[in-house]
Write a protein that holds these residues in place. Structure first.
Motif, PDB file in Angstrom:
ATOM      1  N   GLN A 185      -4.333   4.633   2.022  1.00  0.00           N
ATOM      2  CA  GLN A 185      -3.958   5.873   1.572  1.00  0.00           C
ATOM      3  C   GLN A 185      -4.215   7.127   2.096  1.00  0.00           C
ATOM      4  O   GLN A 185      -3.396   7.852   2.266  1.00  0.00           O
ATOM      5  N   GLN A 186      -5.255   7.218   2.599  1.00  0.00           N
ATOM      6  CA  GLN A 186      -5.771   8.354   3.208  1.00  0.00           C
ATOM      7  C   GLN A 186      -5.126   8.427   4.587  1.00  0.00           C
ATOM      8  O   GLN A 186      -4.526   9.628   5.072  1.00  0.00           O
ATOM      9  N   HIS A 187      -4.864   7.354   5.457  1.00  0.00           N
ATOM     10  CA  HIS A 187      -3.934   7.316   6.506  1.00  0.00           C
ATOM     11  C   HIS A 187      -2.703   7.799   6.320  1.00  0.00           C
ATOM     12  O   HIS A 187      -2.251   8.657   7.283  1.00  0.00           O
ATOM     13  N   LEU A 188      -2.037   7.461   5.241  1.00  0.00           N
ATOM     14  CA  LEU A 188      -0.684   7.824   5.114  1.00  0.00           C
ATOM     15  C   LEU A 188      -0.638   9.361   4.761  1.00  0.00           C
ATOM     16  O   LEU A 188       0.290  10.284   4.938  1.00  0.00           O
ATOM     17  N   LYS A 189      -1.595   9.881   3.888  1.00  0.00           N
ATOM     18  CA  LYS A 189      -1.537  11.033   3.560  1.00  0.00           C
ATOM     19  C   LYS A 189      -1.756  12.218   4.884  1.00  0.00           C
ATOM     20  O   LYS A 189      -1.371  13.290   4.749  1.00  0.00           O
ATOM     21  N   GLU A 190      -2.498  11.611   5.750  1.00  0.00           N
ATOM     22  CA  GLU A 190      -2.716  12.518   7.028  1.00  0.00           C
ATOM     23  C   GLU A 190      -1.790  12.357   7.805  1.00  0.00           C
ATOM     24  O   GLU A 190      -1.401  13.544   8.481  1.00  0.00           O
ATOM     25  N   ASN A 191      -1.028  11.273   8.106  1.00  0.00           N
ATOM     26  CA  ASN A 191       0.119  11.155   9.022  1.00  0.00           C
ATOM     27  C   ASN A 191       1.490  11.462   8.304  1.00  0.00           C
ATOM     28  O   ASN A 191       2.450  11.784   9.121  1.00  0.00           O
ATOM     29  N   TYR A 192       1.666  11.690   6.862  1.00  0.00           N
ATOM     30  CA  TYR A 192       2.697  11.831   6.410  1.00  0.00           C
ATOM     31  C   TYR A 192       2.465  12.883   5.041  1.00  0.00           C
ATOM     32  O   TYR A 192       2.525  12.369   4.015  1.00  0.00           O
ATOM     33  N   PRO A 193       2.207  14.230   5.474  1.00  0.00           N
ATOM     34  CA  PRO A 193       1.561  15.216   4.557  1.00  0.00           C
ATOM     35  C   PRO A 193       2.709  15.212   3.603  1.00  0.00           C
ATOM     36  O   PRO A 193       2.185  15.771   2.371  1.00  0.00           O
ATOM     37  N   LYS A 194       4.131  14.760   3.536  1.00  0.00           N
ATOM     38  CA  LYS A 194       5.134  15.129   2.389  1.00  0.00           C
ATOM     39  C   LYS A 194       4.862  14.266   1.376  1.00  0.00           C
ATOM     40  O   LYS A 194       5.321  14.107   0.453  1.00  0.00           O
ATOM     41  N   ALA A 195       3.934  12.983   1.798  1.00  0.00           N
ATOM     42  CA  ALA A 195       4.127  11.882   0.673  1.00  0.00           C
ATOM     43  C   ALA A 195       2.721  12.202  -0.087  1.00  0.00           C
ATOM     44  O   ALA A 195       1.494  11.992   0.289  1.00  0.00           O
ATOM     45  N   LYS A 196       2.910  12.665  -1.129  1.00  0.00           N
ATOM     46  CA  LYS A 196       1.723  13.133  -2.046  1.00  0.00           C
ATOM     47  C   LYS A 196       1.104  12.175  -2.680  1.00  0.00           C
ATOM     48  O   LYS A 196      -0.243  12.010  -2.695  1.00  0.00           O
ATOM     49  N   ASN A 197       1.557  11.022  -3.013  1.00  0.00           N
ATOM     50  CA  ASN A 197       0.793   9.880  -3.731  1.00  0.00           C
ATOM     51  C   ASN A 197       1.434   8.691  -2.928  1.00  0.00           C
ATOM     52  O   ASN A 197       2.291   7.681  -3.674  1.00  0.00           O
ATOM     53  N   PRO A 198       1.058   8.345  -1.740  1.00  0.00           N
ATOM     54  CA  PRO A 198       1.578   7.328  -0.951  1.00  0.00           C
ATOM     55  C   PRO A 198       1.080   5.943  -1.373  1.00  0.00           C
ATOM     56  O   PRO A 198       0.217   5.716  -2.058  1.00  0.00           O
ATOM     57  N   TYR A 199       2.068   5.089  -1.578  1.00  0.00           N
ATOM     58  CA  TYR A 199       1.836   3.794  -2.011  1.00  0.00           C
ATOM     59  C   TYR A 199       1.286   2.673  -1.194  1.00  0.00           C
ATOM     60  O   TYR A 199       1.815   2.497  -0.154  1.00  0.00           O
ATOM     61  N   ILE A 200       0.393   2.021  -1.635  1.00  0.00           N
ATOM     62  CA  ILE A 200      -0.476   0.967  -0.706  1.00  0.00           C
ATOM     63  C   ILE A 200      -0.664  -0.394  -1.629  1.00  0.00           C
ATOM     64  O   ILE A 200      -1.468  -0.181  -2.448  1.00  0.00           O
ATOM     65  N   GLY A 201       0.242  -1.531  -1.563  1.00  0.00           N
ATOM     66  CA  GLY A 201       0.367  -2.563  -2.241  1.00  0.00           C
ATOM     67  C   GLY A 201      -0.562  -3.768  -1.561  1.00  0.00           C
ATOM     68  O   GLY A 201      -0.531  -3.972  -0.411  1.00  0.00           O
ATOM     69  N   LEU A 202      -1.664  -4.263  -2.526  1.00  0.00           N
ATOM     70  CA  LEU A 202      -2.503  -5.233  -1.880  1.00  0.00           C
ATOM     71  C   LEU A 202      -1.722  -6.390  -2.234  1.00  0.00           C
ATOM     72  O   LEU A 202      -1.571  -6.950  -3.336  1.00  0.00           O
ATOM     73  N   VAL A 203      -1.506  -7.073  -1.089  1.00  0.00           N
ATOM     74  CA  VAL A 203      -0.712  -8.427  -0.973  1.00  0.00           C
ATOM     75  C   VAL A 203      -1.768  -9.728  -1.167  1.00  0.00           C
ATOM     76  O   VAL A 203      -1.690 -10.606  -1.806  1.00  0.00           O
TER      77      VAL A 203
END
Length: 231
Positions: free
Chosen positions: A38-56
């Protein structure tokens, strides 16, 4: 920690979970893979405020190797169904202290989780709460170690996903995993920490968007895997 990503697209991330990192948040509060991604997505995609990560799927905390995480709820549903249908292939490499006589085989046991000790054990089929555990194994190599005796490299294919399944079923046959301080008697009373020689090295599944079969491999390094030729 350095995040090792093998593949990322708008639908999923395939990465390496280091040993000792939880797959998801747990009572310890230690940094986990879901939070890291989630932190990776926030850093690389700043516009994504609450990025989704689903545990498969999950890996036990001491175990390292390949994991796939969904980046959308739709992808999570698609991948999770493959897990339920047993079409999502997960294969492991493991080094055991023992000398299996057969080159391959199928292990079937009924397993009972003991929550108090966070362990599982093999029980009779009629035992209340018992669930069937099935795995396939293939012997890939053998060697002799001065300290631990016979060591065997095996490939494991899980057919069910039970608590500590690989560790329990192998130890039941006298093939305790090298470094396992819960199920291998050679390590239970051993002082100091040892890294369990169990690694998720292969994932194969149908991509949720392209519908094509994709395969990822990542081989472990370090002792005792270094005693064998990994192809």
């Amino acid at each position: 920690m350095e995040l090792k990503i093998l593949h990322e697209d708008p639908h999923l991330i395939v990465c390496i979970k280091p040993p000792k990192i939880p797959s998801q948040p747990d009572p310890t509060g230690d940094l986990d893979m879901v939070t890291i991604l989630q932190q990776h997505l926030k850093e690389n995609y700043p516009k994504a405020k609450n990025p989704y990560i689903g545990l498969v799927h999950r890996l036990d905390r001491p175990v390292g190797g390949l994991m796939v995480f969904a980046k959308t709820k739709e992808a999570n549903t698609f991948l999770s169904k493959q897990l339920q249908d047993k079409t999502l292939v997960k294969k492991y490499l493991v080094v055991v202290t023992g000398n299996p006589q057969d080159d391959s085989g199928v292990l079937r046991d009924y397993l009972l989780k003991i929550s108090k000790s966070n362990m599982s054990k093999v029980v009779d089929r009629e035992t209340k709460g018992a669930k069937e555990g099935i795995l396939e194994y293939k012997v890939l190599g053998k060697t002799v170690d001065e300290e631990y005796g016979n060591l065997t490299l095996m490939e494991i294919s899980l057919k069910t996903g039970r608590h500590h399944q690989i560790r329990v079923q192998l130890s039941q046959r006298g093939w305790g995993i090298w470094g396992d301080n819960k199920y291998n008697d050679l390590f239970v009373k051993k002082k100091g920490w040892t890294q369990i020689a169990l690694w998720s090295y292969k994932l194969q599944f149908t991509h949720p968007k392209s519908k094509k079969t994709v395969t990822f491999n990542h081989f472990p390094d370090g002792y005792p895997f270094s005693l064998f030729s990994l192809v």
